[in-house]
Every structure is written in structure tokens, then in C-alpha cells.
Design a protein around this motif. Structure first.
Motif, PDB file in Angstrom:
ATOM      1  N   LYS A 196       0.766  -1.341  -0.044  1.00  0.00           N
ATOM      2  CA  LYS A 196       0.315   0.075  -0.047  1.00  0.00           C
ATOM      3  C   LYS A 196       0.677   1.066   0.050  1.00  0.00           C
ATOM      4  O   LYS A 196       0.346   2.249  -0.454  1.00  0.00           O
ATOM      5  CB  LYS A 196      -0.808   0.038   1.280  1.00  0.00           C
ATOM      6  CG  LYS A 196      -2.043  -1.031   1.199  1.00  0.00           C
ATOM      7  CD  LYS A 196      -3.131  -0.589   0.349  1.00  0.00           C
ATOM      8  CE  LYS A 196      -4.118   0.254   1.240  1.00  0.00           C
ATOM      9  NZ  LYS A 196      -5.351   0.552   0.620  1.00  0.00           N
ATOM     10  N   ILE A 197       2.037   1.134   0.632  1.00  0.00           N
ATOM     11  CA  ILE A 197       2.843   2.431   0.789  1.00  0.00           C
ATOM     12  C   ILE A 197       3.541   2.650  -0.603  1.00  0.00           C
ATOM     13  O   ILE A 197       3.946   3.421  -1.084  1.00  0.00           O
ATOM     14  CB  ILE A 197       4.062   2.231   1.836  1.00  0.00           C
ATOM     15  CG1 ILE A 197       3.176   2.176   3.181  1.00  0.00           C
ATOM     16  CG2 ILE A 197       5.014   3.248   1.980  1.00  0.00           C
ATOM     17  CD1 ILE A 197       4.068   1.876   4.378  1.00  0.00           C
ATOM     18  N   ALA A 198       4.114   1.392  -1.240  1.00  0.00           N
ATOM     19  CA  ALA A 198       4.937   1.148  -2.505  1.00  0.00           C
ATOM     20  C   ALA A 198       3.959   1.627  -3.764  1.00  0.00           C
ATOM     21  O   ALA A 198       4.758   1.991  -4.657  1.00  0.00           O
ATOM     22  CB  ALA A 198       5.695   0.185  -2.390  1.00  0.00           C
ATOM     23  N   GLU A 199       2.838   1.315  -3.594  1.00  0.00           N
ATOM     24  CA  GLU A 199       2.149   1.462  -4.766  1.00  0.00           C
ATOM     25  C   GLU A 199       2.212   3.012  -5.564  1.00  0.00           C
ATOM     26  O   GLU A 199       1.975   3.183  -6.826  1.00  0.00           O
ATOM     27  CB  GLU A 199       0.686   1.009  -4.699  1.00  0.00           C
ATOM     28  CG  GLU A 199      -0.215   1.588  -3.855  1.00  0.00           C
ATOM     29  CD  GLU A 199      -1.492   1.537  -3.798  1.00  0.00           C
ATOM     30  OE1 GLU A 199      -1.984   0.720  -4.718  1.00  0.00           O
ATOM     31  OE2 GLU A 199      -2.348   1.795  -2.838  1.00  0.00           O
ATOM     32  N   ASN A 200       2.200   3.957  -4.571  1.00  0.00           N
ATOM     33  CA  ASN A 200       2.290   5.372  -5.267  1.00  0.00           C
ATOM     34  C   ASN A 200       3.734   5.523  -5.647  1.00  0.00           C
ATOM     35  O   ASN A 200       3.843   6.541  -6.607  1.00  0.00           O
ATOM     36  CB  ASN A 200       1.822   6.208  -4.123  1.00  0.00           C
ATOM     37  CG  ASN A 200       0.519   5.975  -3.584  1.00  0.00           C
ATOM     38  OD1 ASN A 200      -0.616   5.670  -4.337  1.00  0.00           O
ATOM     39  ND2 ASN A 200       0.005   6.203  -2.132  1.00  0.00           N
ATOM     40  N   GLU A 201       4.564   4.745  -5.473  1.00  0.00           N
ATOM     41  CA  GLU A 201       5.861   5.139  -5.987  1.00  0.00           C
ATOM     42  C   GLU A 201       6.102   4.811  -7.421  1.00  0.00           C
ATOM     43  O   GLU A 201       6.696   5.276  -8.242  1.00  0.00           O
ATOM     44  CB  GLU A 201       7.202   4.514  -5.086  1.00  0.00           C
ATOM     45  CG  GLU A 201       6.917   5.115  -3.592  1.00  0.00           C
ATOM     46  CD  GLU A 201       8.008   4.519  -2.664  1.00  0.00           C
ATOM     47  OE1 GLU A 201       8.763   3.641  -3.282  1.00  0.00           O
ATOM     48  OE2 GLU A 201       7.974   4.668  -1.596  1.00  0.00           O
ATOM     49  N   SER A 202       5.118   3.796  -7.536  1.00  0.00           N
ATOM     50  CA  SER A 202       5.578   3.034  -9.113  1.00  0.00           C
ATOM     51  C   SER A 202       4.178   3.190  -9.842  1.00  0.00           C
ATOM     52  O   SER A 202       3.979   2.718 -10.894  1.00  0.00           O
ATOM     53  CB  SER A 202       5.523   1.628  -8.885  1.00  0.00           C
ATOM     54  OG  SER A 202       4.356   1.055  -8.158  1.00  0.00           O
ATOM     55  N   ARG A 203       3.402   4.377  -9.554  1.00  0.00           N
ATOM     56  CA  ARG A 203       2.198   4.637 -10.436  1.00  0.00           C
ATOM     57  C   ARG A 203       2.609   5.534 -11.568  1.00  0.00           C
ATOM     58  O   ARG A 203       3.264   6.504 -11.425  1.00  0.00           O
ATOM     59  CB  ARG A 203       0.999   5.243  -9.520  1.00  0.00           C
ATOM     60  CG  ARG A 203       0.302   4.483  -8.653  1.00  0.00           C
ATOM     61  CD  ARG A 203      -0.772   5.351  -7.832  1.00  0.00           C
ATOM     62  NE  ARG A 203      -1.483   6.092  -8.877  1.00  0.00           N
ATOM     63  CZ  ARG A 203      -2.448   6.640  -8.426  1.00  0.00           C
ATOM     64  NH1 ARG A 203      -2.533   7.087  -6.946  1.00  0.00           N
ATOM     65  NH2 ARG A 203      -3.266   7.464  -9.121  1.00  0.00           N
ATOM     66  N   CYS A 357      -5.345   4.169  -7.753  1.00  0.00           N
ATOM     67  CA  CYS A 357      -4.109   3.566  -7.547  1.00  0.00           C
ATOM     68  C   CYS A 357      -4.622   2.011  -7.694  1.00  0.00           C
ATOM     69  O   CYS A 357      -5.745   1.702  -7.644  1.00  0.00           O
ATOM     70  CB  CYS A 357      -3.932   3.748  -5.977  1.00  0.00           C
ATOM     71  SG  CYS A 357      -5.381   3.373  -4.726  1.00  0.00           S
ATOM     72  N   PRO A 358      -3.811   0.974  -7.783  1.00  0.00           N
ATOM     73  CA  PRO A 358      -3.898  -0.087  -7.926  1.00  0.00           C
ATOM     74  C   PRO A 358      -4.715  -1.014  -7.054  1.00  0.00           C
ATOM     75  O   PRO A 358      -5.623  -1.743  -7.333  1.00  0.00           O
ATOM     76  CB  PRO A 358      -2.699  -0.889  -8.092  1.00  0.00           C
ATOM     77  CG  PRO A 358      -1.618   0.400  -8.545  1.00  0.00           C
ATOM     78  CD  PRO A 358      -2.082   1.296  -8.000  1.00  0.00           C
ATOM     79  N   SER A 359      -4.555  -0.538  -5.819  1.00  0.00           N
ATOM     80  CA  SER A 359      -5.397  -1.093  -4.652  1.00  0.00           C
ATOM     81  C   SER A 359      -6.635  -0.916  -4.895  1.00  0.00           C
ATOM     82  O   SER A 359      -7.683  -1.852  -4.562  1.00  0.00           O
ATOM     83  CB  SER A 359      -4.737  -0.773  -3.392  1.00  0.00           C
ATOM     84  OG  SER A 359      -4.909   0.661  -3.099  1.00  0.00           O
ATOM     85  N   MET A 360      -7.083   0.511  -5.193  1.00  0.00           N
ATOM     86  CA  MET A 360      -8.536   0.991  -5.223  1.00  0.00           C
ATOM     87  C   MET A 360      -9.109   0.198  -6.568  1.00  0.00           C
ATOM     88  O   MET A 360     -10.474  -0.182  -6.403  1.00  0.00           O
ATOM     89  CB  MET A 360      -8.762   2.436  -5.666  1.00  0.00           C
ATOM     90  CG  MET A 360      -9.917   2.843  -5.496  1.00  0.00           C
ATOM     91  SD  MET A 360     -10.104   4.773  -5.403  1.00  0.00           S
ATOM     92  CE  MET A 360      -9.831   4.827  -3.786  1.00  0.00           C
TER      93      MET A 360
END
Length: 443
Positions: A196-203, A357-360
Motif C-alpha cells: 500500500k505504501i509502495a504502490e504510489n511510488e510506481s504509479r 491506485c492499483p489497490s482501489m
């Protein structure tokens, strides 16, 4: 104790003998004086002066009891002894009296508490004792009557639908995998917290305005073709999602000519296959499937350019890693699992999905699938706990997925729709999307 011998006072005889006897009696009296001092015997005389029966303590108590019972205040005289002979009366010993032992109270010792962390226990109040009369009439404890303010507050909450409902329990979705070492149950929560923390770094960012020769339609055509190649090679699902992630991230950082867009897709899939697959396709296989539009050297050159531009940053959380977790939290069946993957692959083709984001995207796919298959409730406490999203937070992305599902049968790009219309995929593409999301999206 020895009995006392009482001698008669009138003793006949001569004077000498009388004096001797008198002296002997006086000496004997002096010797016996200690017995009189004890107080066990009380010698009384009648009116004539003759000795009577000694009144002991028990005998005196008996006389007093007879006087009180008969109303006679006169004490009965004791029977005289035989004339000229001494009467022997047994002396009853006085029972020893118990001395009161003085009790000294122990001095109160002041106790100093060293640890401040200990809490004093509250003294429990003794319950009220119920008397026999209260039991006979049916004693009942007095009930606490709620105040008028509490009644009005409760009625207001009930009218507004704010009544306290029992909280839904969170299901332990990892209980069945405790013995599975590959499931890493001990670390799975920490892993997804890191995702969840790292997904924003690779978007990827919104790159269409910076691409002079590429538009959203061209990108959709490329993704549709990559999904078809993925099916033909029978690759892992992780490979497809990583391929699209590499394409979008590369386009976010560098402009690509229109003629090299397909080459970019081939190079990204080759990297993803080497990363995810056990038996990755060879370069010649991609040359053949692209109908020799590109040579081996061009594909390897594009692969090198992608890795250099992305600084070899390949380990990223794609929507698939969240899908596998959120589907498990939904406790699905085969139909629902296929429907979730169908909606997520529709999102891959749609350029607007990169704004989420991928999780959403993964959580919204699960939410729309549950509404499509009439799963109640649509969003459970277990899903909210594991995804971190509330139902209201998913509405925008869920409406997008529902619209993509509604237009999929008539869309020109049919790869995803045909893939999930087959019986082995439970024909989930033919399900009707939830009308509630479509109505809300059109308003």
C-alpha cells in the motif's frame, strides 16, 4: 481442702480441764484462722447463739432461690447437729475465676507502595439483605428508570436510523493457510502494508498530453493485442499486469513514436516473462507472433532501453497482487473470481484507470462483482478491514468499471469480452452489470 471441725461451746468439766481445753481450742482456732480467711465457709448463729450449718456459696444460692420462689423472706434454719458431737460439713471449693487478659491492639503499620503502576481494587458494596417479610411479599429490586432525555435521544436515533446495530465480525481469511508455508501467514499483513505504501511510488502519471503521436485509442489497441498474446502463450496472470505497468511507466517518462508502440509492448512483455515465468518465451517467439515486424536486435534494444529508463525497478505492486488478497477476503466462488478478473482486465484497457491506485482498482472490481452477483452485503466489514477502503470511497472507480462492463458487448475490441464469455470462465462477461451504479453514473 480438709473439712472444718466445729467444736461445741458448752463443754462440761473441771476448771483446769476447761482451761486446757479452752487454750487448746484457742490454739486450734489460731491454726485454723487461715481457713476462715478463704471465705469458702460462712458461720452463722441462731438467736440462742448456737452454731448452725455453715452456709456455703452453693447453699446460700439455694436458699435465695427458695425465698424468691416461695415469697418467704425468712431464711430456713439449718438442721442442728447431734448434741455433743461435731458436725462435719464438706467444703465446696470456689471455682477459679478467669482473669480477663488485657488485649493490646497492634499498632497500625504504614505501608509504603513502591510501584505506582498497581491500581487499587474497588471495594465491592455488600448486597442489601432481604428480610423474611420482604421475601414473603415478593421482594424485587428497584429498576433504574431512564430519564426523559435518554428516552428522547433513543427515539431520535431510531427515527434517523442511527440505532446501535451489532458490529459485524471480521473473518480470519488466513486461518486455513496456517500450515501452508508458501502463504507466509506470519508476514502477509506486513507485506500488504508495504504494498500500500509502495504502490504510489510506481504509479504512472497522466502522459497522453506529453505523447505527440499516441492517443488513448492506440493504447487500448496495444493492450488488447497484448492480452491476446498473453492467452496464446498461456502465461501467468502476473505477467500481463506487470507488462501493462511497464508500458505505462515508460510512456510517462519518454515519448514514443507511433511505429514503435507495438515494439514497446513486446519489449515490456519480454521483461515481464523473464521476471515472472519459469519458462519464458524466446525472442524468436515474439518476432514470429508480431509477423516479423521487428527484428531480434530491435526487441533486445527496446528491452535495454526500458530497463535503463525505469532504472531496473521492476518489483512493483500491480493490481493483481491486491486482487488475490481481496478476492480471498470476499470468500468467493468460481463465478465471482472470474468476474473480478474480467472487470480488472477491462480496467487495464481503459486509460482512465491509471488515475486510480492499483489497490482501489482491485477493491472496486470486487465490490462491483459482488453487486453484479447480488451478494449481500455488497461491502463487508472483512473487506473494509483488509482493503482499507469504505464503500463510499470506491464509488467513482466502481461506476467506471460498471460502465465498461455495460459497453463491452458492443465494443470493437472484443478480446477480453470473448475470453470471459467462454464456459471455462463461467461466461461472466454475459452477466448484467448492477443497475444501481449505472443509474448513479448517468445522473
Amino acid at each position: 481442702m480438709a473439712s472444718r471441725v466445729v467444736l461445741p461451746q458448752n463443754v462440761e468439766g473441771n476448771n483446769n480441764g476447761g482451761i486446757k481445753q479452752k487454750n487448746a481450742a484457742e490454739g486450734q482456732g489460731r491454726n485454723r484462722k487461715a481457713l476462715n480467711d478463704i471465705g469458702n465457709l460462712v458461720t452463722i448463729r441462731d438467736v440462742e447463739g448456737k452454731l448452725q450449718r455453715p452456709i456455703t456459696r452453693s447453699f446460700g444460692a439455694k436458699l435465695l432461690a427458695n425465698a424468691q420462689a416461695g415469697g418467704d423472706n425468712k431464711i430456713k434454719k439449718a438442721a442442728p447437729g447431734v448434741a455433743g458431737k461435731a458436725v462435719v460439713v464438706p467444703v465446696v471449693p470456689k471455682p477459679p475465676t478467669k482473669r480477663a487478659v488485657p488485649t493490646t491492639k497492634p499498632k497500625s503499620v504504614e505501608v509504603i507502595e513502591i510501584s505506582p503502576d498497581t491500581e487499587d481494587k474497588k471495594q465491592e458494596k455488600p448486597e442489601k439483605l432481604v428480610t423474611q417479610n420482604e421475601r414473603s411479599v415478593g421482594y424485587k429490586k428497584k429498576k433504574k428508570v431512564p430519564s426523559m432525555t435518554a428516552l428522547l435521544t433513543a427515539r431520535s436515533k431510531a427515527a434517523c436510523g442511527l440505532t446501535n446495530k451489532p458490529k459485524e465480525q471480521v473473518v480470519d481469511i488466513d486461518a486455513s493457510d496456517v500450515d501452508n508455508e508458501l502463504a507466509v501467514v506470519e508476514y502477509v499483513e506486513d507485506i500488504y502494508t508495504f504494498y500500500k505504501i509502495a504502490e504510489n511510488e510506481s504509479r504512472p502519471c497522466d502522459y497522453m498530453n506529453s505523447q505527440p503521436e499516441i492517443n488513448e485509442k492506440m493504447r487500448a489497441i496495444l493492450v488488447d493485442w497484448l492480452i491476446e498474446v498473453h492467452n496464446r502463450f498461456e502465461l501467468m496472470p502476473e505477467t500481463l499486469y506487470l507488462t501493462i505497468n511497464l508500458v505505462d511507466r515508460f510512456l510517462s517518462s519518454k515519448s514514443v513514436p507511433r511505429r514503435e508502440l507495438q515494439l514497446l509492448g513486446i519489449g515490456a512483455m519480454l521483461i515481464a516473462c523473464k521476471y515472472e515465468e519459469i519458462w519464458a518465451p524466446e525472442v524468436n517467439d515474439f518476432v514470429s507472433i508480431s509477423e516479423r515486424a521487428y527484428s531480434n536486435e530491435q526487441i533486445l534494444k527496446m528491452e535495454k532501453a526500458i530497463l535503463g529508463q525505469l532504472e531496473w525497478y521492476i518489483t512493483v505492486p500491480t493490481p493483481y497482487v491486491f486482487l488475490s488478497r481481496y478476492i480471498k477476503a470476499s470468500i468467493p466462488d468460481g463465478e465471482m473470481e472470474n468476474l473480478v478478473y474480467f472487470l480488472s482486465e477491462l480496467a487495464l484497457m481503459h486509460y482512465g484507470s491509471i488515475s486510480f491506485c492499483p489497490s482501489m482498482v482491485a477493491a472496486s472490481a470486487v465490490y462491483v462483482a459482488r453487486l453484479t452477483l447480488f451478494k449481500a452485503p455488497g461491502w463487508t466489514e472483512t473487506l473494509r478491514t483488509h482493503t482499507g477502503f469504505s464503500e463510499s470511497q470506491l464509488m467513482d472507480c466502481a461506476k467506471m468499471l460498471a460502465n465498461l462492463h455495460s459497453v463491452a458487448p458492443g465494443h470493437k475490441l472484443q478480446t477480453v469480452y470473448k475470453k470471459y464469455s467462454k464456459p471455462e470462465k463461467c461466461a461472466v462477461a454475459m452477466c448484467s452489470p448492477p443497475m444501481s451504479l449505472l443509474v448513479l453514473s448517468s445522473s
